[in-house]
Scaffold this motif. Structure first.
Motif, PDB file in Angstrom:
ATOM      1  N   CYS A   1       0.869  -1.504  -0.004  1.00  0.00           N
ATOM      2  CA  CYS A   1       0.088  -0.184  -0.248  1.00  0.00           C
ATOM      3  C   CYS A   1       1.064   1.377  -0.115  1.00  0.00           C
ATOM      4  O   CYS A   1       0.200   2.053  -0.353  1.00  0.00           O
ATOM      5  CB  CYS A   1      -0.795  -0.078   1.057  1.00  0.00           C
TER       6      CYS A   1
ATOM      7  N   GLN B   1       2.596   2.947   2.140  1.00  0.00           N
ATOM      8  CA  GLN B   1       2.253   3.815   3.377  1.00  0.00           C
ATOM      9  C   GLN B   1       3.689   3.137   5.077  1.00  0.00           C
ATOM     10  O   GLN B   1       3.064   4.108   5.430  1.00  0.00           O
ATOM     11  CB  GLN B   1       1.032   2.866   3.774  1.00  0.00           C
ATOM     12  N   PHE B   2       4.214   2.195   4.432  1.00  0.00           N
ATOM     13  CA  PHE B   2       4.524   1.753   5.751  1.00  0.00           C
ATOM     14  C   PHE B   2       6.282   1.366   5.073  1.00  0.00           C
ATOM     15  O   PHE B   2       6.680   0.129   3.956  1.00  0.00           O
ATOM     16  CB  PHE B   2       4.176  -0.336   6.095  1.00  0.00           C
TER      17      PHE B   2
ATOM     18  N   GLU C   1       4.095  12.171   8.256  1.00  0.00           N
ATOM     19  CA  GLU C   1       4.576  10.386   8.626  1.00  0.00           C
ATOM     20  C   GLU C   1       4.304   9.998  10.487  1.00  0.00           C
ATOM     21  O   GLU C   1       5.388  11.166  10.684  1.00  0.00           O
ATOM     22  CB  GLU C   1       4.917   9.691   7.609  1.00  0.00           C
TER      23      GLU C   1
ATOM     24  N   SER D   1       3.702  12.221  13.263  1.00  0.00           N
ATOM     25  CA  SER D   1       3.178  13.056  11.965  1.00  0.00           C
ATOM     26  C   SER D   1       2.469  14.645  12.810  1.00  0.00           C
ATOM     27  O   SER D   1       1.315  14.684  13.750  1.00  0.00           O
ATOM     28  CB  SER D   1       1.877  12.272  11.846  1.00  0.00           C
TER      29      SER D   1
ATOM     30  N   PHE E   1       5.740   5.071   8.702  1.00  0.00           N
ATOM     31  CA  PHE E   1       4.395   4.870   8.325  1.00  0.00           C
ATOM     32  C   PHE E   1       3.534   5.829   8.057  1.00  0.00           C
ATOM     33  O   PHE E   1       3.639   7.279   8.826  1.00  0.00           O
ATOM     34  CB  PHE E   1       3.735   4.101   9.666  1.00  0.00           C
ATOM     35  N   GLU E   2       2.740   6.697   7.302  1.00  0.00           N
ATOM     36  CA  GLU E   2       1.926   7.757   6.328  1.00  0.00           C
ATOM     37  C   GLU E   2       0.278   7.137   5.945  1.00  0.00           C
ATOM     38  O   GLU E   2       0.130   6.125   5.266  1.00  0.00           O
ATOM     39  CB  GLU E   2       2.740   8.247   5.523  1.00  0.00           C
ATOM     40  N   GLN E   3      -0.491   7.517   7.486  1.00  0.00           N
ATOM     41  CA  GLN E   3      -1.653   7.242   7.080  1.00  0.00           C
ATOM     42  C   GLN E   3      -2.026   8.269   5.981  1.00  0.00           C
ATOM     43  O   GLN E   3      -2.191   9.092   5.600  1.00  0.00           O
ATOM     44  CB  GLN E   3      -1.810   7.681   8.332  1.00  0.00           C
ATOM     45  N   GLN E   4      -3.008   6.976   5.088  1.00  0.00           N
ATOM     46  CA  GLN E   4      -3.400   7.825   4.103  1.00  0.00           C
ATOM     47  C   GLN E   4      -4.916   8.721   4.504  1.00  0.00           C
ATOM     48  O   GLN E   4      -6.428   8.222   5.344  1.00  0.00           O
ATOM     49  CB  GLN E   4      -3.924   6.995   3.398  1.00  0.00           C
TER      50      GLN E   4
END
Length: 122
Positions: free
Chosen positions: A45, A47-48, A66, A99, A118-121
């Protein structure tokens, strides 16, 4: 979906490419540090991410979108928030930058770290 031993990412057995770069001029505050990143893992995905980052001496602005776990392997850095409060981190220190954090990152001499991002969408 079952995973097995061959799905484990072992950094030492990978031939992951090292990407070297200089920061964009608008981010630099002092110096022009050569930096490199070796991203050993990216989730499907995107994001990680996990890898190794290193930098020569210098300072620059940061704006984290992130969450980042850091494990400083060598050297030291001074992280300063937008209110002027600072934290010196050195080899052996482990921490998480949230973040939304804004401020500056200054490498004193040299710094090398393992990062887990980790970047949260939205």
């Amino acid at each position: 979906m079952n995973k097995n031993i061959s799905d484990i990412t072992l950094f030492s057995s990978q031939s992951t490419e090292v990407e070297s770069y200089h920061l964009a001029a608008e981010k630099r505050l002092a110096g022009n540090p050569l930096q490199s990143v070796q991203n050993h893992f990216e989730s499907p995905c995107k994001q990680f991410n996990v890898g190794v980052w290193q930098s020569e001496a210098g300072s620059w602005t940061v704006n984290y979108s992130e969450f980042e776990y850091c494990d400083i392997l060598e050297g030291s850095s001074i992280i300063t928030d937008s209110q002027g409060h600072s934290l010196t981190v050195k080899a052996g220190d482990k921490f998480v930058i949230p973040s939304g954090f804004t401020g500056t990152w200054e490498v004193v001499g040299y710094c090398k770290k393992i990062y887990v991002m980790f970047e949260q969408q939205a």
